[in-house]
Design an enzyme around this catalytic site. Structure first.
Site, PDB file in Angstrom:
ATOM      1  N   ASN A   9       0.869  -1.168   0.000  1.00 37.50           N
ATOM      2  CA  ASN A   9       0.000   0.000   0.000  1.00 37.50           C
ATOM      3  C   ASN A   9       0.907   1.221   0.000  1.00 37.50           C
ATOM      4  OD1 ASN A   9      -1.817   2.039   0.511  1.00 37.50           O
ATOM      5  ND2 ASN A   9      -2.757   1.066   2.305  1.00 37.50           N
ATOM      6  N   ARG A  88      -2.457  -2.107  -3.476  1.00 39.15           N
ATOM      7  CA  ARG A  88      -3.669  -1.319  -3.229  1.00 39.15           C
ATOM      8  C   ARG A  88      -3.631  -0.112  -4.163  1.00 39.15           C
ATOM      9  NH1 ARG A  88      -5.760   2.325   1.800  1.00 39.15           N
ATOM     10  NH2 ARG A  88      -7.746   2.764   0.801  1.00 39.15           N
ATOM     11  N   HIS A 205     -17.523   2.703   7.533  1.00 40.33           N
ATOM     12  CA  HIS A 205     -16.060   2.611   7.660  1.00 40.33           C
ATOM     13  C   HIS A 205     -15.595   3.946   8.216  1.00 40.33           C
ATOM     14  CE1 HIS A 205     -11.916   1.419   6.250  1.00 40.33           C
ATOM     15  NE2 HIS A 205     -11.777   2.718   6.443  1.00 40.33           N
ATOM     16  N   LEU A 206     -15.298   3.965   9.522  1.00 44.12           N
ATOM     17  CA  LEU A 206     -14.943   5.217  10.194  1.00 44.12           C
ATOM     18  C   LEU A 206     -13.493   5.154  10.649  1.00 44.12           C
ATOM     19  CD1 LEU A 206     -18.174   5.466  12.420  1.00 44.12           C
ATOM     20  CD2 LEU A 206     -17.847   6.318  10.084  1.00 44.12           C
ATOM     21  N   ARG A 238     -10.669  15.813   6.396  1.00 45.76           N
ATOM     22  CA  ARG A 238     -11.398  16.184   5.170  1.00 45.76           C
ATOM     23  C   ARG A 238     -12.792  16.686   5.504  1.00 45.76           C
ATOM     24  NH1 ARG A 238     -10.534  10.518   2.292  1.00 45.76           N
ATOM     25  NH2 ARG A 238      -8.463  10.237   3.166  1.00 45.76           N
ATOM     26  N   ASP A 278      -7.646  12.872  16.091  1.00 41.98           N
ATOM     27  CA  ASP A 278      -7.670  11.538  16.692  1.00 41.98           C
ATOM     28  C   ASP A 278      -8.805  11.507  17.716  1.00 41.98           C
ATOM     29  OD1 ASP A 278      -7.168   9.305  18.501  1.00 41.98           O
ATOM     30  OD2 ASP A 278      -5.271   9.104  17.412  1.00 41.98           O
ATOM     31  N   ARG A 280      -9.416   9.698  20.176  1.00 42.65           N
ATOM     32  CA  ARG A 280      -9.022   9.579  21.593  1.00 42.65           C
ATOM     33  C   ARG A 280      -8.789  10.961  22.175  1.00 42.65           C
ATOM     34  NH1 ARG A 280      -5.065   4.901  19.611  1.00 42.65           N
ATOM     35  NH2 ARG A 280      -5.097   6.373  17.905  1.00 42.65           N
ATOM     36  N   GLY A 326     -10.712   2.315  12.476  1.00 47.68           N
ATOM     37  CA  GLY A 326     -10.188   2.808  13.754  1.00 47.68           C
ATOM     38  C   GLY A 326     -11.233   3.367  14.711  1.00 47.68           C
ATOM     39  N   VAL A 327     -12.068   4.280  14.233  1.00 47.01           N
ATOM     40  CA  VAL A 327     -13.095   4.883  15.090  1.00 47.01           C
ATOM     41  C   VAL A 327     -14.255   3.905  15.290  1.00 47.01           C
ATOM     42  CG1 VAL A 327     -14.691   6.825  15.345  1.00 47.01           C
ATOM     43  CG2 VAL A 327     -12.454   7.193  14.266  1.00 47.01           C
ATOM     44  N   GLU A 329     -14.433   0.696  15.154  1.00 45.78           N
ATOM     45  CA  GLU A 329     -14.143  -0.497  15.961  1.00 45.78           C
ATOM     46  C   GLU A 329     -13.855  -0.160  17.420  1.00 45.78           C
ATOM     47  OE1 GLU A 329     -10.984  -2.779  14.033  1.00 45.78           O
ATOM     48  OE2 GLU A 329     -11.892  -2.311  12.112  1.00 45.78           O
ATOM     49  N   GLU A 380      -8.334  -5.105   5.234  1.00 49.00           N
ATOM     50  CA  GLU A 380      -8.202  -4.855   3.796  1.00 49.00           C
ATOM     51  C   GLU A 380      -7.107  -5.727   3.182  1.00 49.00           C
ATOM     52  OE1 GLU A 380      -8.383  -0.666   5.084  1.00 49.00           O
ATOM     53  OE2 GLU A 380      -9.187  -0.267   3.099  1.00 49.00           O
TER      54      GLU A 380
HETATM   55  P1  ADP Z   1      -6.807   5.145   8.342  1.00 48.59           P
HETATM   56  O1  ADP Z   1      -6.587   3.721   7.876  1.00 48.59           O
HETATM   57  O2  ADP Z   1      -7.885   5.892   7.625  1.00 48.59           O
HETATM   58  O3  ADP Z   1      -5.576   5.953   8.551  1.00 48.59           O
HETATM   59  P2  ADP Z   1      -7.732   3.908  10.818  1.00 48.59           P
HETATM   60  O4  ADP Z   1      -8.877   3.080  10.377  1.00 48.59           O
HETATM   61  O5  ADP Z   1      -6.496   3.243  11.271  1.00 48.59           O
HETATM   62  O6  ADP Z   1      -7.416   5.061   9.790  1.00 48.59           O
HETATM   63  O7  ADP Z   1      -8.275   4.842  12.011  1.00 48.59           O
HETATM   64  C1  ADP Z   1      -7.441   5.736  12.648  1.00 48.59           C
HETATM   65  C2  ADP Z   1      -8.281   6.549  13.620  1.00 48.59           C
HETATM   66  O8  ADP Z   1      -8.981   5.679  14.510  1.00 48.59           O
HETATM   67  C3  ADP Z   1      -7.479   7.440  14.544  1.00 48.59           C
HETATM   68  O9  ADP Z   1      -7.201   8.702  13.936  1.00 48.59           O
HETATM   69  C4  ADP Z   1      -8.419   7.617  15.732  1.00 48.59           C
HETATM   70  O10 ADP Z   1      -9.275   8.714  15.496  1.00 48.59           O
HETATM   71  C5  ADP Z   1      -9.246   6.357  15.725  1.00 48.59           C
HETATM   72  N1  ADP Z   1      -8.918   5.462  16.844  1.00 48.59           N
HETATM   73  C6  ADP Z   1      -7.956   4.534  16.903  1.00 48.59           C
HETATM   74  N2  ADP Z   1      -7.971   3.910  18.110  1.00 48.59           N
HETATM   75  C7  ADP Z   1      -8.964   4.471  18.824  1.00 48.59           C
HETATM   76  C8  ADP Z   1      -9.495   4.273  20.135  1.00 48.59           C
HETATM   77  N3  ADP Z   1      -8.995   3.362  20.974  1.00 48.59           N
HETATM   78  N4  ADP Z   1     -10.534   5.041  20.511  1.00 48.59           N
HETATM   79  C9  ADP Z   1     -11.065   5.962  19.682  1.00 48.59           C
HETATM   80  N5  ADP Z   1     -10.608   6.187  18.424  1.00 48.59           N
HETATM   81  C10 ADP Z   1      -9.582   5.461  18.003  1.00 48.59           C
END
Ligand code: ADP
Length: 394
Positions: A9, A88, A205-206, A238, A278, A280, A326-327, A329, A380
């Site tokens: 990727n 990718r 997908h967040l 974005r 982020d 968090r 990330g968000v 899950e 992915e």
């Molecule tokens: P990408 O692949 O688009 O870069 P990800 O799917 O890895 O992104 O998601 C990254 C985002 O997930 C981080 O910027 C953060 O906002 C969120 N994230 C990751 N871990 C946590 C957590 N434990 N609690 C809340 N949000 C989280």
């Protein structure tokens, strides 16, 4: 028999990689090369529970791939065993609706598509060329972010813009994150013991980038990203949807097109609203009483609820919804806020289940919830490995 596949990727200054054995779906190695083209580049390589790191200057993707090959030679697994490479690839336009073997014609098509994805396709092409030079004896495949959405209904992908201009410049909705929406929707159906084509589903997908899709009869019927990955939900940096008039207004006010692109892609979204992208940090800021962070969160949820409600209308009902990336899950607060707003539409969240962190697909709604709400981790790379395996065996 094993079937190790290298998945790449490539971004403008980074390359993420994994080697997956497509036969038993085990991960043999993962790694990340960062700061390509900068003064000090780094590579982090993990295999068999150990992590190996190196730093040097990799001027471009070719030098980065050479560093990757050196890592594999020194620490394994053996690259000579790799049977194919999967790349990718962000934008396949309307030309590519599936994973394809990369030849000169495909590379030229990607070059031709670059104006549609100036941030993504050029580094992807650089990665493909470098990898083909480093690993010339195995087939290379392109897996497109857009492919899953290539057959959206015409009324869903058509923008109400002058038809001649749209045709000439290929302006339409393409959709992105397709590999994830494909994987998660299939995973959810399987996990619920149902066939993919008998469910009405929504996938959220967040991640840092964010998109939502509606799936019925086994096919996506809508998705929130458009010509580019800028449309739709509020994202980390974005804007998502804004009045297109804003772009012309910014330009008339003296901002150049590259600056507008940069503003909308990199300095907006949650970052633009509250200085943080982020979740968090945003959660911590809200707990500390930060009004900007609270408003950013509310705008994010408002937009997401708006899309889910609209997609339920388009689907004519909803069986199951998945939160992923990330968000999706990890952030139980986001899921709870969305489900609370949608309670009257059949989203009955089970609060303790929502707080559980299993790392696996699980249901977070009550047993009698009209809509089954799930957390489904995306993967992915695994989806890419499966598609390369299918292509190899075809
Ligand atoms: P990408 O692949 O688009 O870069 P990800 O799917 O890895 O992104 O998601 C990254 C985002 O997930 C981080 O910027 C953060 O906002 C969120 N994230 C990751 N871990 C946590 C957590 N434990 N609690 C809340 N949000 C989280």
């Amino acid at each position: 028999m094993s079937m190790p596949i290298l998945l790449l990727n490539a971004g403008s200054s980074s390359i993420k990689y994994q080697v997956i054995d497509a036969e038993d779906e085990t991960v043999l190695a993962t790694g990340l090369i960062e700061r390509i083209g900068e003064a000090s580049s780094t590579i982090k390589h993990k295999t068999q529970g150990e992590t190996f790191e190196a730093a040097d200057r990799y001027a471009d993707h070719t030098e980065a791939l050479a560093a990757l090959v050196a890592m594999f030679d020194a620490h394994g697994p053996r690259l000579a065993n790799v049977q194919a490479v999967g790349h990718r690839t962000v934008h396949g336009g309307s030309k590519f609706d599936r994973t394809v073997l990369i030849d000169d014609e495909v590379i030229q098509a990607l070059v031709d598509l670059s104006p549609l994805a100036p941030l993504h396709n050029p580094p992807g092409i650089a990665g493909i060329k470098a990898a083909k030079t480093a690993l010339p004896d195995v087939p290379h495949y392109a897996i497109f972010d857009t492919a899953f959405f290539a057959h959206l209904p015409e009324e869903a992908y058509t923008y109400a813009i002058d038809r001649t201009v749209a045709k000439e410049l290929s302006i339409r909705r393409y959709g992105f994150h397709g590999t994830s929406h494909n994987f998660v929707s299939h995973r959810m159906a399987h996990f619920l013991g149902r066939h993919h084509d008998e469910l009405k589903m929504i996938v959220c997908h967040l991640g840092n980038g964010a998109s939502v899709s509606a799936i019925a009869g086994g096919k996506p019927i809508e998705t929130s990203m458009g010509l580019t990955p800028l449309q739709g939900l509020v994202m980390g940096t974005r804007t998502g949807d804004i009045d297109p008039g804003v772009v012309a207004y910014l330009n008339r006010s003296g901002m150049s097109v590259p600056d507008i692109d940069n503003l909308l892609n990199k300095k907006s979204g949650m970052l633009g609203l509250c200085g943080k992208n982020d979740f968090r940090d945003i959660g911590a800021a809200i707990a500390a009483g930060d009004a900007d962070a609270k408003l950013a969160f509310d705008v994010y949820i408002h937009r997401l609820v708006f899309y889910i409600g609209g997609y339920m209308a388009l689907l004519g009902g909803l069986d199951a919804i998945a939160f992923t990336a990330g968000v999706g899950e990890n952030d139980a607060t986001v899921r709870a806020a969305v489900c609370e707003r949608l309670h009257t539409l059949g989203f009955h969240l089970d609060a303790p289940r929502n707080e559980l962190r299993t790392g696996r697909a699980h249901i977070i709604s009550t047993d009698d919830s009209p809509v089954t709400i799930c957390v489904v981790p995306t993967n992915e790379e695994l989806q890419m490995a499966r598609e390369v395996k299918d292509a190899l065996e075809a």
